[in-house]
Design an enzyme around this catalytic site. Structure first.
Site, PDB file in Angstrom:
ATOM      1  N   SER B  70      -5.824   8.215   0.685  1.00  0.00           N
ATOM      2  CA  SER B  70      -6.193   8.725   2.016  1.00  0.00           C
ATOM      3  C   SER B  70      -4.985   9.147   2.853  1.00  0.00           C
ATOM      4  O   SER B  70      -5.139   9.785   3.878  1.00  0.00           O
ATOM      5  CB  SER B  70      -7.009   7.679   2.775  1.00  0.00           C
ATOM      6  N   LYS B 107      -3.190   3.589   7.789  1.00  0.00           N
ATOM      7  CA  LYS B 107      -3.651   4.815   8.439  1.00  0.00           C
ATOM      8  C   LYS B 107      -2.681   5.211   9.557  1.00  0.00           C
ATOM      9  O   LYS B 107      -1.846   4.414   9.979  1.00  0.00           O
ATOM     10  CB  LYS B 107      -5.043   4.588   9.069  1.00  0.00           C
TER      11      LYS B 107
END
Lengths: 418, 153
Positions: B70, B107
């Site tokens: 991701s 993230k």
């Protein structure tokens, strides 16, 4: 002014740094070979798990309350301890690392330092930066700093994890709150004797006369009393080389032959020799002991120990091993299954105060040789061994629940999903 | 949380305990072909990769391995190793190791007026909004990524 920094439930806290799911869960950490409990989280303490209890005796409680059981991971604890100590060294140049989870700091110009700010900031950077919660006690002496630390730890929310004893009123209140058996340096024997004359708390101890304390509790007791009164008597310099050095281990499997024990005793003597030389000491007495497993009542039980007086003070592994083997020969008995052995060095003196013997003396080459050997082993990682030690066999401890070395081994680092 | 043991990787990593510093000579003005410059004999500039990766106070920096894709847009791929500083205060735009309900994730932080978004750097993933009810904590800020393009023996 002194500060005592103490990591809260250090081993359990270390286990939580990389396993956040263990937060608020009961944890126990076991001794070498997974024998007994050597550390507990607050949650385990609340469940009544006692320090030192053999793990098999609390199997039911462990199961019932899903207590997380960890083998001791000294690589992890040592690395996190170094990180904590490095961070707190920013606050003062005078730091005495007292144990793996405790350090004293000295503030020379404390009148110009804001201890409230220092306390908050120290807690913040250690908690945030390493993930270990700490408690801090500030006081004019080391013994009082210990007391202040206990208060900080007991009432973390009220004290914001630090407590300062900086006036008479606070000192007396703190000492009245401190049970005599919890005073730093008061052993079980001392506290029992003090309780028998009605001394229940630290304040009552300071009310005894100097001469009485001197008479019954020696000069050490008197210095402690002065320290608790706020007069610094226990300094940084007072850390003396160890008076006894022991290397003892339980075995993962039982040993039946003298050859196996001989190798173990040789290794223990060698390890103890390294410790002895690292503090520039010599010893005059060496004790060797062997035990069978006292929890295996189905097997015959035996324990033996022998103390040998050496002809001259020495730190040479050749000499230590020679006499350790003599001691082992005299106590070994055939037909038993041995579970534990150890080598203890006593009668320790410093190199500079070494007494020379009239007739027998150490081969002067030994000192030089040992020096080279220690340096080699530090540099190369335990490559040079003595003939008595088994060169091929690697002794492994029982470590059924060992956590990975998250912070020191690339193979063990945590994986972050993304 | 998974702890992965990748036995095939045997190379020794730059340890966070910087007892020895590995320094690489750095030629400020480039290296010319032909006769060596006498100035090369006096070069004193050196690059320390340890210091570059871990800074001068490595006590609060930990290495972690990444699993997943991701964050590929940020140059962080599956199996990369990242250096994470736990002490840094998070800022908008930082890449952070976050704890959501005791699980780690990596993230980019986007701080809005009244909430925090965890932004992936790959269109196949959706942003995560952190609400007040969520058990959320920022574990550390990523300061470096290390890629091993070839396994060493």
């Amino acid at each position: 002014m002194y500060a005592l920094i103490d990591c809260n439930n250090f081993y359990a806290s270390c286990e939580r740094v990389f396993r956040p799911s263990l937060r608020n869960k009961p944890i126990v950490v076991l001794s070498n070979n997974d024998g007994c409990v050597v550390a507990r989280s607050n949650e385990s303490k609340a469940l009544g798990v006692k320090m030192g209890v053999p793990i098999f005796q609390i199997n039911d409680i462990v199961k019932q309350h899903s207590i997380v059981v960890c083998s001791s991971n000294y690589t992890l604890y040592g690395d996190l301890s170094n990180r904590v100590m490095t961070l707190i060294k920013q606050f003062s140049p005078d730091v005495e690392v007292y144990s793996i989870d405790e350090a004293f700091l000295k503030f020379q110009n404390h009148k110009y330092a804001n201890l409230d700010e220092i306390g908050l900031e120290m807690h913040r950077i250690v908690k945030k930066g390493v993930g270990i919660p700490i408690s801090i006690g500030f006081a004019p002496t080391k013994a009082l700093a210990k007391v202040a630390n206990k208060i900080a730890k007991k009432f973390p929310e009220r004290t914001k994890n630090y407590y300062i004893i900086d006036n008479e009123e606070k000192r007396i209140k703190a000492l009245k709150w401190t049970k005599i058996e919890d005073v730093w340096g008061i052993g079980r024997q001392f506290s029992k004797r003090l309780q028998s004359i009605g001394v229940i708390n630290a304040y009552q101890f300071t009310q005894l006369s100097d001469s009485y304390v001197r008479k019954y509790y020696t000069v050490v007791g008197l210095r402690l009393k002065k320290d608790l009164e706020g007069e610094p008597t226990i300094n940084f310099e007072d850390i003396k080389p160890k008076q006894n050095i022991a290397t003892t281990r339980s075995f993962d499997v039982m040993m039946k032959t003298q050859d196996e024990l001989r190798e173990r005793v040789s290794t223990f003597a060698s390890l103890a020799g390294v410790k002895l030389r690292s503090q520039n000491s010599n010893c005059e007495l060496i004790q060797v002991f062997i035990y069978t497993n006292r929890f295996r009542q189905d097997l015959p039980q035996y324990s033996g120990y022998k103390t040998v007086k050496l002809p001259f003070p020495t730190s040479s592994t050749f000499e230590l091993n020679k006499y350790a083997q003599m001691a082992l020969n005299s106590i070994y008995k055939d037909g038993y299954s041995y579970k534990k052995a150890g080598v203890i060095l006593m009668g320790i003196s410093q190199d500079e105060t070494q007494q020379l013997s009239m007739f027998e003396y150490e081969n002067p080459k030994h000192k030089v040789l040992m020096n080279v050997l220690d340096k080699l082993n530090i540099k190369m990682g335990e490559k040079v061994k003595f003939g008595g030690q088994d060169l091929k066999r690697k002794w492994k401890m029982k470590q059924d629940s060992l956590s990975p070395c998250y912070s020191t081994n690339l193979k063990d680092i945590i994986t972050i999903n993304c | 949380m998974k702890v992965r043991n990748i036995n095939s990787v045997t190379l020794e990593f730059l340890k966070s305990d910087l007892t020895s510093i590995n320094e690489v000579p750095f030629f400020d003005e480039g290296i010319s072909a032909g006769f060596p410059s006498p100035a090369d004999d006096f070069q004193e500039l050196k690059i320390s990769f340890d210091k570059e990766v871990f800074g001068t106070s490595p006590s609060t920096i930990f290495c972690t391995r990444v699993s997943g894709s991701s964050m590929e847009g940020a140059g962080i791929s599956n199996n990369d190793i990242i250096a994470v500083d736990r002490l840094l205060d998070p800022e908008d735009g930082d890449i952070a190791v976050c704890l959501i309900h005791d699980e780690f994730t990596l993230k980019r932080l986007k701080v809005d007026k009244d909430c925090i978004w965890l932004m992936p750097e790959n269109d196949n993933y959706k942003p995560i909004q952190i609400t007040d009810n969520e058990s959320f904590q920022i574990w550390g800020i990523v300061i470096n990524t290390l890629k091993f393009h070839r396994k060493r023996k």
